[in-house]
Design a protein around this motif. Structure first.
Motif, PDB file in Angstrom:
ATOM      1  N   LYS A  22      21.752 -19.322  30.675  1.00 32.81           N
ATOM      2  CA  LYS A  22      20.819 -19.540  29.559  1.00 32.81           C
ATOM      3  C   LYS A  22      19.362 -19.322  29.948  1.00 32.81           C
ATOM      4  N   SER A  40      12.559 -26.212  29.410  1.00 31.96           N
ATOM      5  CA  SER A  40      12.396 -27.673  29.358  1.00 31.96           C
ATOM      6  C   SER A  40      12.948 -28.354  30.613  1.00 31.96           C
ATOM      7  N   GLY A  41      13.957 -27.743  31.241  1.00 32.10           N
ATOM      8  CA  GLY A  41      14.506 -28.318  32.471  1.00 32.10           C
ATOM      9  C   GLY A  41      13.430 -28.428  33.548  1.00 32.10           C
ATOM     10  N   ARG A  45      12.485 -31.518  36.003  1.00 29.02           N
ATOM     11  CA  ARG A  45      12.436 -31.305  37.456  1.00 29.02           C
ATOM     12  C   ARG A  45      11.069 -31.737  38.000  1.00 29.02           C
ATOM     13  N   SER A 104      18.196 -34.588  36.598  1.00 28.54           N
ATOM     14  CA  SER A 104      19.300 -35.125  35.808  1.00 28.54           C
ATOM     15  C   SER A 104      19.244 -36.660  35.788  1.00 28.54           C
ATOM     16  N   ALA A 107      16.368 -37.659  33.487  1.00 28.63           N
ATOM     17  CA  ALA A 107      16.646 -37.242  32.109  1.00 28.63           C
ATOM     18  C   ALA A 107      17.488 -38.247  31.319  1.00 28.63           C
ATOM     19  N   ARG A 113      12.297 -39.127  28.155  1.00 32.98           N
ATOM     20  CA  ARG A 113      12.554 -38.078  27.162  1.00 32.98           C
ATOM     21  C   ARG A 113      11.490 -38.137  26.071  1.00 32.98           C
ATOM     22  N   ARG A 134      18.767 -28.526  27.003  1.00 33.76           N
ATOM     23  CA  ARG A 134      20.026 -29.210  26.687  1.00 33.76           C
ATOM     24  C   ARG A 134      20.008 -29.749  25.257  1.00 33.76           C
ATOM     25  N   ASP A 135      18.802 -30.100  24.790  1.00 31.80           N
ATOM     26  CA  ASP A 135      18.670 -30.760  23.477  1.00 31.80           C
ATOM     27  C   ASP A 135      17.630 -30.065  22.607  1.00 31.80           C
ATOM     28  N   ARG A 184      27.135 -33.672  37.498  1.00 30.99           N
ATOM     29  CA  ARG A 184      25.937 -33.484  36.671  1.00 30.99           C
ATOM     30  C   ARG A 184      26.325 -33.267  35.203  1.00 30.99           C
ATOM     31  N   ASP A 188      25.054 -35.523  32.150  1.00 37.97           N
ATOM     32  CA  ASP A 188      24.266 -34.922  31.058  1.00 37.97           C
ATOM     33  C   ASP A 188      24.968 -35.056  29.703  1.00 37.97           C
ATOM     34  N   ARG A 191      25.411 -39.219  28.573  1.00 39.35           N
ATOM     35  CA  ARG A 191      24.288 -40.156  28.423  1.00 39.35           C
ATOM     36  C   ARG A 191      24.111 -40.514  26.953  1.00 39.35           C
TER      37      ARG A 191
HETATM   38  O1   DC Z   1      18.157 -26.618  33.108  1.00 37.41           O
HETATM   39  P1   DC Z   1      17.887 -27.307  34.434  1.00 37.41           P
HETATM   40  O2   DC Z   1      18.981 -27.154  35.455  1.00 37.41           O
HETATM   41  O3   DC Z   1      16.553 -26.939  34.996  1.00 37.41           O
HETATM   42  O4   DC Z   1      17.824 -28.883  34.085  1.00 37.41           O
HETATM   43  C1   DC Z   1      17.741 -29.868  35.085  1.00 37.41           C
HETATM   44  C2   DC Z   1      18.196 -31.208  34.519  1.00 37.41           C
HETATM   45  O5   DC Z   1      17.280 -31.647  33.524  1.00 37.41           O
HETATM   46  C3   DC Z   1      19.568 -31.204  33.872  1.00 37.41           C
HETATM   47  O6   DC Z   1      20.568 -31.668  34.760  1.00 37.41           O
HETATM   48  C4   DC Z   1      19.444 -32.138  32.707  1.00 37.41           C
HETATM   49  C5   DC Z   1      17.961 -32.262  32.449  1.00 37.41           C
HETATM   50  N1   DC Z   1      17.534 -31.648  31.191  1.00 37.41           N
HETATM   51  C6   DC Z   1      17.644 -32.405  30.050  1.00 37.41           C
HETATM   52  O7   DC Z   1      18.162 -33.509  30.106  1.00 37.41           O
HETATM   53  N2   DC Z   1      17.188 -31.923  28.863  1.00 37.41           N
HETATM   54  C7   DC Z   1      16.650 -30.697  28.793  1.00 37.41           C
HETATM   55  N3   DC Z   1      16.213 -30.249  27.615  1.00 37.41           N
HETATM   56  C8   DC Z   1      16.559 -29.891  29.951  1.00 37.41           C
HETATM   57  C9   DC Z   1      17.016 -30.380  31.141  1.00 37.41           C
END
Ligand code: DC
Length: 230
Positions: A22, A40-41, A45, A104, A107, A113, A134-135, A184, A188, A191
């Motif tokens: 993605k 957004s990840g 991080r 993670s 998050a 958030r 993710r969201d 993970r 994710d 939660r």
């Molecule tokens: O996409 P990434 O691997 O960089 O994301 C790292 C962590 O951040 C992932 O394990 C969950 C969290 N995350 C999240 O909860 N919501 C998002 N919109 C993006 C990432």
């Protein structure tokens, strides 16, 4: 709760677990459309890495929230190359597996958030935004113009990640990586707040048997069709 300010600026959201491609697809789409990109990840991080550097415990939610609100972040265009956190170059550091793990963990904290939601909404600017996470389609941009949710089998995602890390010259163990991915995913998607689930109106794409170019073709064609009617 995230305030939803009405906006005429188009957003395309690309959600899904890691290893589905993605990030690459979001990048290619933003570049092709010449739109802004939100990874957004990277924000989660940065909070994880920044808190660790400052010695803030993940249990100290008050300090973590203050850090998330105050952190000074500079992304280069399309998140290529440099990412600076409070004046320090951290692009390599935040891409490490250990930073993904920290991300993670932070998050799952609802206050974090909420603290990051304003920053994410601010990326919605003309001519448009591609948002990867993710969201994005469920919580941050529920009124997105088009939503995608990418999936792939855990085995395939583990193998893709393994190849990426080996190509970077890192010494990794595939079995350990598969176990980390499973843990993970579980965190994710289980939660309580903003779990990793597809938006009801998202187009699901299973990328297990597809190349990046095949996925991109599907995403671009769908997006262009939707945008031409918009
Ligand atoms: O996409 P990434 O691997 O960089 O994301 C790292 C962590 O951040 C992932 O394990 C969950 C969290 N995350 C999240 O909860 N919501 C998002 N919109 C993006 C990432």
């Amino acid at each position: 709760m995230t305030e939803h300010i009405k906006s005429d600026v188009s957003v395309i959201t690309i959600d899904g677990p890691s290893g589905t491609g993605k990030g690459t697809i979001a990048h290619m789409l933003a570049q092709t459309l010449n739109w802004h990109l939100l990874d957004s990840g990277a924000l989660y991080r940065l909070v994880g890495v920044g808190a660790e550097k400052k010695g803030i415990l993940l249990s100290n939610i008050k300090e973590l929230v203050l850090f998330s609100l105050d952190m000074d972040v500079h992304f280069s265009r399309l998140f290529e190359g440099s990412i600076e956190l409070n004046g320090e170059e951290v692009s390599n550091l935040i891409r490490q597996e250990s930073s993904g793990e920290l991300a993670s963990l932070v998050a799952v904290i609802p206050e974090i958030r909420a603290a990051l939601s304003e920053r994410q909404l601010a990326f919605r600017q003309l001519p448009g935004l591609v948002a990867d996470g993710r969201d994005m389609g469920t919580v941050i941009f529920p009124d997105a113009t088009q939503k995608f949710f990418l999936t792939a089998s855990p085995q395939e995602r583990g193998e893709r990640r393994y190849k990426q890390l080996i190509n970077k010259g890192l010494n990794v163990n595939l079995r350990a990586l598969l176990l980390d991915i499973a843990a993970r995913d579980e965190r994710d998607s289980q939660r309580a707040i903003s779990p990793l689930v597809p938006a009801e109106d998202a187009l699901l794409i299973d990328t297990t048997e597809l190349s990046i170019d095949q996925v991109f073709e599907k995403v671009l064609t769908t997006s262009q069709q939707v945008l031409s009617k918009h």
